[in-house]
Every structure is written in structure tokens, then in C-alpha cells.
Design an enzyme around this catalytic site. Structure first.
Site, PDB file in Angstrom:
ATOM      1  N   ASP A  60       0.820  -1.294   0.050  1.00 24.17           N
ATOM      2  CA  ASP A  60      -0.040  -0.130   0.169  1.00 24.17           C
ATOM      3  C   ASP A  60       1.093   1.262   0.053  1.00 24.17           C
ATOM      4  O   ASP A  60       1.602   1.548   0.878  1.00 24.17           O
ATOM      5  CB  ASP A  60      -0.799  -0.128   1.200  1.00 24.17           C
ATOM      6  CG  ASP A  60      -1.758   1.215   1.532  1.00 24.17           C
ATOM      7  OD1 ASP A  60      -1.989   1.972   0.481  1.00 24.17           O
ATOM      8  OD2 ASP A  60      -2.121   1.391   2.490  1.00 24.17           O
ATOM      9  N   VAL A  61       0.969   2.000  -1.138  1.00 27.92           N
ATOM     10  CA  VAL A  61       1.770   3.130  -1.337  1.00 27.92           C
ATOM     11  C   VAL A  61       0.933   4.382  -0.864  1.00 27.92           C
ATOM     12  O   VAL A  61       0.059   4.714  -1.941  1.00 27.92           O
ATOM     13  CB  VAL A  61       2.393   3.371  -2.618  1.00 27.92           C
ATOM     14  CG1 VAL A  61       3.388   4.222  -2.609  1.00 27.92           C
ATOM     15  CG2 VAL A  61       3.235   1.960  -2.892  1.00 27.92           C
ATOM     16  N   ASP A  86      -6.998   2.919  -2.689  1.00 24.76           N
ATOM     17  CA  ASP A  86      -6.880   2.248  -1.495  1.00 24.76           C
ATOM     18  C   ASP A  86      -8.419   2.254  -0.611  1.00 24.76           C
ATOM     19  O   ASP A  86      -8.485   1.227   0.015  1.00 24.76           O
ATOM     20  CB  ASP A  86      -5.998   3.223  -0.464  1.00 24.76           C
ATOM     21  CG  ASP A  86      -6.431   4.750  -0.622  1.00 24.76           C
ATOM     22  OD1 ASP A  86      -7.038   5.176  -1.635  1.00 24.76           O
ATOM     23  OD2 ASP A  86      -6.275   5.518   0.337  1.00 24.76           O
TER      24      ASP A  86
END
Length: 250
Positions: free
Chosen positions: A6-7, A102
Site C-alpha cells: 500500500d503506497v 486504497d
């Protein structure tokens, strides 16, 4: 081996399907991209192949990470940027392809682990408050400036108000009134965010489950738990997005 990454705008979180530990590294640290790349290359060398799934709202950091890790891992690692079409969820918004990935991944993970309907709160750089209805459809939600963003704005827009560290300060925000400037800032911002979440849950029809994730999840969830006006259960799941990526059936 499957790796979920998850960036975000503030942090990069990495979950590996066979491990309990989630690595969290700050995007602002100049060594973060290199460190994550080395870890991925080591795993690729050890296990022979990695399926790396990346969900990102920070395209620059994600691109740099994939390029650096691919150079080190070579063909032993396959990188895939997850998009809406990869996710088993209906999206009922005006522009489904514009919803932050996200938020959608978090909705998929929450819907798989908890009874519907529910609200997903992702407390990171921003605080998103999203509804998944009783049919499992992502219905959109609201975006609130995050805790750090709000304190930074106060400090930048005034002469005397300081910046504060939320990572070490949340447990101290327990009083009914702030007895000093820093306590008043903490209480005011946290009350505004949590009060906003409670109002949105009511606006969404009062689902009985609220799943809280993100870098400030523990702080927000604990404050929600102390609220005497809430009429829903609070479930803390700090690393929902990267954990969901690492367990997607694809």
C-alpha cells in the site's frame, strides 16, 4: 509468495501472506524506496518468485519503488498495479474509476471480514469515511483532512501555534478541556474528526459496524470507543489495505 504493498502519501506498508508483521516505512525518508526494494529482492531470491500487488494513491513513489525493485529482483518478481477491475466489488459512484484504489481495497477487505452494512474509516493523510451497503456495494463516502494535515495547517497559518506529533500524543487526549495550547489543539482536531465520523455514520443510515484502518487508526478508534454518543461497534484493523492485497484470490 504474495506481497501486498500500500503506497500512500505518507507511508508505504508491506504485507507478506505468510508473515504476521507488516512493515511500515515513511515516504519522506530518502532510504525508504531502496530499503523496500532490497527486502523484495531478498524474498524473490529466497522463494524463487514473488507476486507483488501494489495499490497506490502516490503514483510517483509507486513508480520509483516498482522500477527499483524490478531492477534488483529481475524476473523473479512480478509487479502488478491493482485497479478497480481487479477487485470483486460493485462501485456505485459518479466516476468509479476515479475512486482512490486504497478506499476500494479497504472496502473489499472489510466486506470480507465483517457483517454488512458497514463503514470503513481510513485515518491516514486524509480520513476517508466510506459506506459499503448490505449488498456489498461500495457507495462512496466523505474525505476529511487528516490529523497531521490539520495540525500542519494550523501551524502554517498562525504565528504561535506549534506542530504536534500525533503518533506519541493521542493517548494524552483524554480530558474534557485542553489545559494548555497543545492539549487544546489535540482535543479540538480529534473531536472534529471523530465527531464528523459519527455524524457521517448517522447520515449513512447508522450501520452497526465501523472498521478503522490507517496510520492514525489506533488514535481514532480509541476516541470513537470512548464516545458516549456512538451506537455502532468499532473494529480496529490498522493494516487493512495491504493485508487485503496480500490475500486477494487472483
Amino acid at each position: 509468495m504474495i506481497v501486498g504493498i500500500d503506497v500512500g502519501n505518507t507511508a508505504i506498508k508491506m504485507a507478506i501472506d505468510s508473515e504476521e508483521t507488516v512493515r511500515v516505512l515513511r515516504v519522506a525518508n530518502p532510504d525508504t524506496i531502496a530499503n523496500v526494494s532490497k527486502v523484495l529482492a531478498e524474498y524473490a531470491q529466497r522463494h524463487g518468485h514473488l507476486d507483488v500487488r501494489v495499490a497506490s494513491v502516490n503514483r510517483t513513489a509507486a513508480g520509483e519503488l516498482i522500477e527499483a525493485a524490478q531492477q534488483l529482483a529481475g524476473d523473479k518478481a512480478q509487479f502488478r498495479r491493482i485497479t478497480r477491475v481487479d477487485l470483486p466489488i460493485e462501485v456505485a459512484t459518479d466516476h468509479p474509476d476515479r475512486v482512490g484504489i486504497d478506499r476500494l481495497v479497504g472496502a473489499v477487505g472489510a466486506a470480507a471480514g465483517y457483517s454488512l452494512p458497514l463503514v470503513v474509516v481510513d485515518a491516514g493523510t486524509t480520513v476517508t469515511v466510506d459506506l459499503v451497503d448490505d449488498g456489498g456495494t461500495y457507495c462512496g463516502g466523505a474525505i476529511i483532512p487528516g490529523l497531521e494535515m490539520q495540525t500542519s495547517a494550523l501551524a502554517a497559518g498562525t504565528d504561535a501555534l506549534p506542530r504536534i506529533d500525533w503518533q506519541s500524543a493521542c493517548s494524552e487526549t483524554n480530558g474534557t478541556t485542553g489545559k494548555n495550547t497543545i492539549a487544546a489543539i489535540r482535543l479540538g482536531i480529534l473531536s472534529g474528526v471523530v465527531g464528523g465520523i459519527e455524524r457521517l455514520v448517522r447520515l449513512y443510515g447508522t450501520p452497526k459496524r465501523v472498521v478503522v484502518t490507517g496510520g492514525d487508526a489506533e488514535c481514532v478508534a480509541a476516541t470513537l470507543e470512548r464516545s458516549t454518543s456512538r451506537d455502532f461497534d468499532v473494529h480496529l484493523h490498522p493494516h487493512l489495505v495491504c493485508r487485503t492485497l496480500a490475500t486477494l484470490k487472483q
